[in-house]
Design a protein around this motif. Structure first.
Motif, PDB file in Angstrom:
ATOM      1  N   THR A 287       5.957  -0.620  13.119  1.00 60.20           N
ATOM      2  CA  THR A 287       7.684  -0.910  13.038  1.00 60.20           C
ATOM      3  C   THR A 287       7.912  -1.360  14.495  1.00 60.20           C
ATOM      4  OG1 THR A 287       7.652  -0.519  10.472  1.00 60.20           O
ATOM      5  CG2 THR A 287       9.710  -1.100  11.782  1.00 60.20           C
ATOM      6  N   THR A 288       8.268   0.496  14.696  1.00 55.55           N
ATOM      7  CA  THR A 288       7.726   0.635  16.002  1.00 55.55           C
ATOM      8  C   THR A 288       8.123   0.102  17.230  1.00 55.55           C
ATOM      9  OG1 THR A 288       8.893   2.444  15.617  1.00 55.55           O
ATOM     10  CG2 THR A 288       8.787   2.230  17.693  1.00 55.55           C
ATOM     11  N   SER A 289       6.726  -0.699  17.118  1.00 54.60           N
ATOM     12  CA  SER A 289       5.829  -1.599  18.026  1.00 54.60           C
ATOM     13  C   SER A 289       6.411  -3.010  17.827  1.00 54.60           C
ATOM     14  CB  SER A 289       4.357  -1.374  18.019  1.00 54.60           C
ATOM     15  OG  SER A 289       3.862  -0.165  17.716  1.00 54.60           O
ATOM     16  N   THR A 290       6.949  -3.244  16.723  1.00 50.66           N
ATOM     17  CA  THR A 290       7.373  -4.353  16.468  1.00 50.66           C
ATOM     18  C   THR A 290       8.543  -4.611  17.046  1.00 50.66           C
ATOM     19  OG1 THR A 290       5.818  -4.523  14.200  1.00 50.66           O
ATOM     20  CG2 THR A 290       7.223  -6.038  14.558  1.00 50.66           C
TER      21      THR A 290
ATOM     22  N   LEU B 238      -0.698   7.279   5.536  1.00 47.18           N
ATOM     23  CA  LEU B 238      -0.220   5.708   6.070  1.00 47.18           C
ATOM     24  C   LEU B 238       1.473   5.651   6.410  1.00 47.18           C
ATOM     25  CD1 LEU B 238      -1.369   2.804   6.550  1.00 47.18           C
ATOM     26  CD2 LEU B 238      -0.343   1.988   4.351  1.00 47.18           C
ATOM     27  N   ARG B 239       2.713   6.965   6.160  1.00 47.02           N
ATOM     28  CA  ARG B 239       3.905   5.674   6.106  1.00 47.02           C
ATOM     29  C   ARG B 239       4.228   6.517   8.152  1.00 47.02           C
ATOM     30  NH1 ARG B 239       8.136   7.025   3.811  1.00 47.02           N
ATOM     31  NH2 ARG B 239       7.182   6.931   1.684  1.00 47.02           N
ATOM     32  N   LEU B 240       3.383   6.749   8.292  1.00 43.70           N
ATOM     33  CA  LEU B 240       3.236   7.601  10.501  1.00 43.70           C
ATOM     34  C   LEU B 240       3.076   6.217  10.606  1.00 43.70           C
ATOM     35  CD1 LEU B 240       2.388  10.813   9.870  1.00 43.70           C
ATOM     36  CD2 LEU B 240       4.428  10.255   9.621  1.00 43.70           C
ATOM     37  N   ALA B 241       1.582   5.574  10.216  1.00 43.72           N
ATOM     38  CA  ALA B 241       1.165   4.555  10.681  1.00 43.72           C
ATOM     39  C   ALA B 241       2.154   3.241  10.858  1.00 43.72           C
ATOM     40  CB  ALA B 241      -0.159   3.743   9.894  1.00 43.72           C
ATOM     41  N   VAL B 242       3.100   3.235   9.494  1.00 43.87           N
ATOM     42  CA  VAL B 242       4.410   1.934   9.239  1.00 43.87           C
ATOM     43  C   VAL B 242       5.006   1.801  10.010  1.00 43.87           C
ATOM     44  CG1 VAL B 242       5.609   0.948   7.770  1.00 43.87           C
ATOM     45  CG2 VAL B 242       3.322   1.050   6.415  1.00 43.87           C
ATOM     46  N   ALA B 243       5.719   3.565  10.099  1.00 39.48           N
ATOM     47  CA  ALA B 243       6.807   3.708  10.731  1.00 39.48           C
ATOM     48  C   ALA B 243       6.471   2.817  12.835  1.00 39.48           C
ATOM     49  CB  ALA B 243       6.768   5.325  11.020  1.00 39.48           C
TER      50      ALA B 243
ATOM     51  N   LEU C  85       0.351  -2.809  18.003  1.00 41.72           N
ATOM     52  CA  LEU C  85      -0.158  -4.301  16.710  1.00 41.72           C
ATOM     53  C   LEU C  85      -1.327  -5.296  16.100  1.00 41.72           C
ATOM     54  CD1 LEU C  85       3.337  -5.937  17.869  1.00 41.72           C
ATOM     55  CD2 LEU C  85       2.916  -4.004  16.177  1.00 41.72           C
ATOM     56  N   ARG C  86      -2.126  -5.179  17.038  1.00 40.66           N
ATOM     57  CA  ARG C  86      -3.712  -5.624  17.030  1.00 40.66           C
ATOM     58  C   ARG C  86      -4.599  -4.560  16.045  1.00 40.66           C
ATOM     59  NH1 ARG C  86      -7.940  -4.941  22.000  1.00 40.66           N
ATOM     60  NH2 ARG C  86      -9.685  -5.909  21.588  1.00 40.66           N
ATOM     61  N   GLY C  87      -4.793  -3.986  16.765  1.00 37.80           N
ATOM     62  CA  GLY C  87      -5.459  -3.116  15.551  1.00 37.80           C
ATOM     63  C   GLY C  87      -4.941  -2.655  14.250  1.00 37.80           C
ATOM     64  N   ALA C  88      -3.271  -3.229  13.326  1.00 35.45           N
ATOM     65  CA  ALA C  88      -2.988  -3.537  12.193  1.00 35.45           C
ATOM     66  C   ALA C  88      -3.019  -4.652  12.084  1.00 35.45           C
ATOM     67  CB  ALA C  88      -1.284  -3.144  12.421  1.00 35.45           C
ATOM     68  N   SER C  89      -3.043  -5.262  12.685  1.00 36.21           N
ATOM     69  CA  SER C  89      -3.621  -7.397  12.156  1.00 36.21           C
ATOM     70  C   SER C  89      -5.587  -7.365  12.285  1.00 36.21           C
ATOM     71  CB  SER C  89      -2.561  -8.659  13.261  1.00 36.21           C
ATOM     72  OG  SER C  89      -1.268  -7.990  13.675  1.00 36.21           O
ATOM     73  N   SER C  90      -5.818  -7.064  13.042  1.00 36.00           N
ATOM     74  CA  SER C  90      -7.013  -7.376  12.894  1.00 36.00           C
ATOM     75  C   SER C  90      -7.726  -6.018  11.638  1.00 36.00           C
ATOM     76  CB  SER C  90      -7.434  -6.452  13.859  1.00 36.00           C
ATOM     77  OG  SER C  90      -7.978  -7.394  15.013  1.00 36.00           O
ATOM     78  N   ASN C  91      -7.228  -5.119  11.611  1.00 36.84           N
ATOM     79  CA  ASN C  91      -7.158  -4.668   9.617  1.00 36.84           C
ATOM     80  C   ASN C  91      -6.766  -5.432   8.292  1.00 36.84           C
ATOM     81  OD1 ASN C  91      -7.859  -1.610   8.398  1.00 36.84           O
ATOM     82  ND2 ASN C  91      -6.033  -1.640   7.822  1.00 36.84           N
TER      83      ASN C  91
ATOM     84  N   GLU D 191       1.155  -1.094  -0.111  1.00 33.43           N
ATOM     85  CA  GLU D 191      -0.114   0.127  -0.200  1.00 33.43           C
ATOM     86  C   GLU D 191       0.870   1.086  -0.361  1.00 33.43           C
ATOM     87  OE1 GLU D 191      -3.709   0.183   0.208  1.00 33.43           O
ATOM     88  OE2 GLU D 191      -3.480  -2.105  -0.827  1.00 33.43           O
ATOM     89  N   LEU D 192       2.367   1.155   0.606  1.00 28.25           N
ATOM     90  CA  LEU D 192       2.659   2.789   1.243  1.00 28.25           C
ATOM     91  C   LEU D 192       3.855   2.660  -0.704  1.00 28.25           C
ATOM     92  CD1 LEU D 192       3.958   4.593   2.430  1.00 28.25           C
ATOM     93  CD2 LEU D 192       5.822   2.957   3.377  1.00 28.25           C
ATOM     94  N   HIS D 193       3.993   1.392  -1.742  1.00 29.88           N
ATOM     95  CA  HIS D 193       4.456   1.723  -2.787  1.00 29.88           C
ATOM     96  C   HIS D 193       3.197   2.700  -3.785  1.00 29.88           C
ATOM     97  CE1 HIS D 193       7.914  -1.018  -1.879  1.00 29.88           C
ATOM     98  NE2 HIS D 193       8.394   0.191  -1.187  1.00 29.88           N
TER      99      HIS D 193
END
Length: 232
Positions: A113-116, A105-110, A172-178, A96-98
């Motif tokens: 990544t930090t949460s991971t 979404l770039r901010l959400a990806v960052a 991570l839970r929100g991103a994974s559920s989405n 999606e970012l590409h």
């Protein structure tokens, strides 16, 4: 006499510095026939007083790849629990970012990544505490830090309603559920999050050793409730 000593000293320093910086350049250069041939001699000179690596430019250079995976669970019409295959959340986000480099979404990806990385570090801290607790030294000292709940215990407390989810796990839970919702177009009951970690050896190991392989391990978080969300 003084001029002669000065010239000798000047020549000595010039030659010494020339040799030193030449070896330093070879040490930091990409592997080539010269560095390969004289690798032992170069290492003997540079170690340990003049040791350098890419940490000179990056305190913690990336040597791992982290992938966020998720699997969804739901009950079918017959009441039987069904599960999906593993979904690569990281790949979905990067795709999606590409498509749009300027997307928010770039901010959400960052943040994801930090949460991971934070989650991986907390599991690693628990592992180190567990290993330290069995040593004789720690047994004698009775380290009170080992009495604190582990990261997985904190997650289980949150699942049972006895505490809050760690901040990074909420992300991570929100991103994974989405990711599950976008992939299958439906909601789920529970999810399992897994973080795959690919560990890469040092670059010189690729050249000097024949049997160097990428190490792949994973961390699996206990099953947690699905977060009903349609947009990240």
């Amino acid at each position: 006499m003084k001029n002669k000593l000065f010239v000798i000293w000047y020549l000595f320093l010039s030659i010494a510095l020339l040799i030193h910086f030449s070896i330093t350049i070879l040490y930091n250069s990409p592997v080539n026939p010269i560095t390969y041939k004289y690798y032992p001699a170069i290492q003997s000179y540079m170690q340990p007083l003049f040791n350098q690596n890419w940490k000179l430019f990056a305190p913690d250079p990336v040597s791992n790849n982290h992938k966020l995976l998720v699997k969804g669970y739901y009950k079918g019409e017959n009441g039987k629990e069904n599960e999906t295959q593993w979904i690569d959340v990281t790949e979905l986000l990067v795709t999606e970012l590409h498509k749009n480099r300027l997307t928010p979404l770039r901010l959400a990806v960052a943040q994801i990544t930090t949460s991971t990385i934070e989650t991986v570090n907390k599991y690693a801290t628990d592992q180190m505490k567990a290993e330290a607790s069995v040593t004789e030294d720690n047994t004698q000292k009775g380290i009170s830090d080992n009495d604190r709940p582990s990261y997985e215990e904190l997650i289980n407390h949150a699942i049972n309603g006895d505490g809050a989810y760690p901040r990074e796990l909420i992300v991570l839970r929100g991103a994974s559920s989405n990711a599950l919702y976008k992939t299958f177009g439906r909601h789920f009951d529970e999810i399992i999050i897994r973080i795959n970690i690919e560990r890469f050896p040092d670059y010189y190991d690729y050249i000097m050793e024949e049997d160097v392989e990428i190490e792949t391990i994973y961390i699996q978080i206990p099953k947690i409730p699905y977060k009903e969300i349609s947009e990240l």
